[in-house]
Design an enzyme around this catalytic site. Sequence first.
Site, PDB file in Angstrom:
ATOM      1  N   GLY A 169       0.817  -1.220   0.000  1.00  0.00           N
ATOM      2  CA  GLY A 169       0.000   0.000   0.000  1.00  0.00           C
ATOM      3  C   GLY A 169       0.842   1.258   0.000  1.00  0.00           C
ATOM      4  O   GLY A 169       0.632   2.171  -0.793  1.00  0.00           O
ATOM      5  N   TYR A 170       1.822   1.314   0.906  1.00  0.00           N
ATOM      6  CA  TYR A 170       2.591   2.562   1.074  1.00  0.00           C
ATOM      7  C   TYR A 170       3.416   2.877  -0.168  1.00  0.00           C
ATOM      8  O   TYR A 170       3.398   4.016  -0.656  1.00  0.00           O
ATOM      9  CB  TYR A 170       3.499   2.432   2.306  1.00  0.00           C
ATOM     10  CG  TYR A 170       4.148   3.734   2.735  1.00  0.00           C
ATOM     11  CD1 TYR A 170       3.422   4.724   3.377  1.00  0.00           C
ATOM     12  CD2 TYR A 170       5.502   3.962   2.493  1.00  0.00           C
ATOM     13  CE1 TYR A 170       4.026   5.919   3.772  1.00  0.00           C
ATOM     14  CE2 TYR A 170       6.109   5.151   2.895  1.00  0.00           C
ATOM     15  CZ  TYR A 170       5.364   6.116   3.534  1.00  0.00           C
ATOM     16  OH  TYR A 170       5.969   7.303   3.918  1.00  0.00           O
ATOM     17  N   SER A 171       4.123   1.894  -0.687  1.00  0.00           N
ATOM     18  CA  SER A 171       4.981   2.154  -1.855  1.00  0.00           C
ATOM     19  C   SER A 171       4.172   2.657  -3.058  1.00  0.00           C
ATOM     20  O   SER A 171       4.521   3.689  -3.643  1.00  0.00           O
ATOM     21  CB  SER A 171       5.798   0.903  -2.204  1.00  0.00           C
ATOM     22  OG  SER A 171       6.388   1.043  -3.466  1.00  0.00           O
ATOM     23  N   SER A 173       1.358   4.210  -3.040  1.00  0.00           N
ATOM     24  CA  SER A 173       0.818   5.549  -2.750  1.00  0.00           C
ATOM     25  C   SER A 173       1.901   6.603  -2.960  1.00  0.00           C
ATOM     26  O   SER A 173       1.639   7.672  -3.511  1.00  0.00           O
ATOM     27  CB  SER A 173       0.264   5.613  -1.321  1.00  0.00           C
ATOM     28  OG  SER A 173       1.295   5.630  -0.343  1.00  0.00           O
ATOM     29  N   LYS A 174       3.117   6.310  -2.535  1.00  0.00           N
ATOM     30  CA  LYS A 174       4.199   7.293  -2.638  1.00  0.00           C
ATOM     31  C   LYS A 174       4.783   7.330  -4.048  1.00  0.00           C
ATOM     32  O   LYS A 174       5.302   8.363  -4.491  1.00  0.00           O
ATOM     33  CB  LYS A 174       5.284   6.975  -1.603  1.00  0.00           C
ATOM     34  CG  LYS A 174       4.822   7.193  -0.168  1.00  0.00           C
ATOM     35  CD  LYS A 174       4.465   8.662   0.095  1.00  0.00           C
ATOM     36  CE  LYS A 174       4.202   8.967   1.553  1.00  0.00           C
ATOM     37  NZ  LYS A 174       3.900  10.385   1.783  1.00  0.00           N
TER      38      LYS A 174
END
Length: 281
Positions: A169-171, A173-174
């Site tokens: 999720g984080y990767s 999104s960034k």
Amino acid sequence: MDSGNDFRDRVVFITGGARGQGRTHAVAFAQRGADVVICDRCEDSPAVKYPLATEEDLAETVRLVEATGRKCLSAKLNTADRPAVDELVARAHAEFGKIDIAIANAGVSVIGSIDTMSIETWNEVIASNLTGVFNTLGAVAPGMIERGYGRCITISSMMGRQGGTQQAGYSPSKWGVIGLTKSAAQDLAPHGITVNAIAPGNISTPMVHNDALYSVMRPDLEKPTWDDVAPVMQSLHVQPVPVLEPEEITRVALFLAAEASAHMTGIVVPVDAGVASRVTA
Ligand SMILES: NC(=O)c1ccc[n+]([C@@H]2O[C@H](COP(=O)([O-])OP(=O)(O)OC[C@H]3O[C@@H](n4cnc5c(N)ncnc54)[C@H](O)[C@@H]3O)[C@@H](O)[C@H]2O)c1
């Protein structure tokens, strides 16, 4: 030669300004003469496994900005809520006449692999980290276009330039923040507006210093301490340092908001203790 690090008569809008990097940015711009607009959601999310900022945190940033002698407009809002962001930008225009600089800083960290991450967690991280940045840039752009001037800074991550385990999720999104930054840079270049991203490494804020992340870093220990976790954090960097200070990101934000960077747009500045050396040019 003047690098233009004087922000008198400038107005800066910083999302996620209640604590951490957002607070450091707010105080630094105020110390250099800018009036400040900040927002923060000031409530926890069931999808985020560490406490987010509180209304007391937001009030403390306001106090710190006002202690410099500058004005501070604040709002409790979620950057995923576009009407709320638009309303705050309208209030800022009414109060200060403009927004010159926008720092889309609000974000959350979630840990999870593609086989286990829930749709609720995915939706939260995309809403806060990507839709929130879209809303922030979208809300300030018309006023900046009207005045023919603007400096927009987005906050990606070293994880926005690579994939990783537990980063389903984080990767993304960034990584999306970088695509948005480069596209917005092209849209806004004819109007005297720059849009650049900063990609931080591990930064010493509550996003890192919390029990949930400590346990992810040291699943072998029941109650890991910073001393247990620091070597693992350091292994994520290339330079031998576990975390950088938020002021290191602020210094780059000041540069990207200054005249010195007037002809730099669509770039990503890694402040990541050397992780950039591992990813493509
Ligand atoms: N700390 C790190 O190691 C690190 C590394 C790379 C990138 N970043 C990025 O830096 C930025 C700042 O994070 P930080 O390190 O200061 O952490 P932090 O958790 O201290 O600050 C983030 C702030 O954003 C707020 N926020 C989160 N989602 C929001 C939303 N949807 N609407 C409004 N406010 C919201 C939180 O309440 C919090 O006050 C984030 O985008 C983060 O992803 C942090």
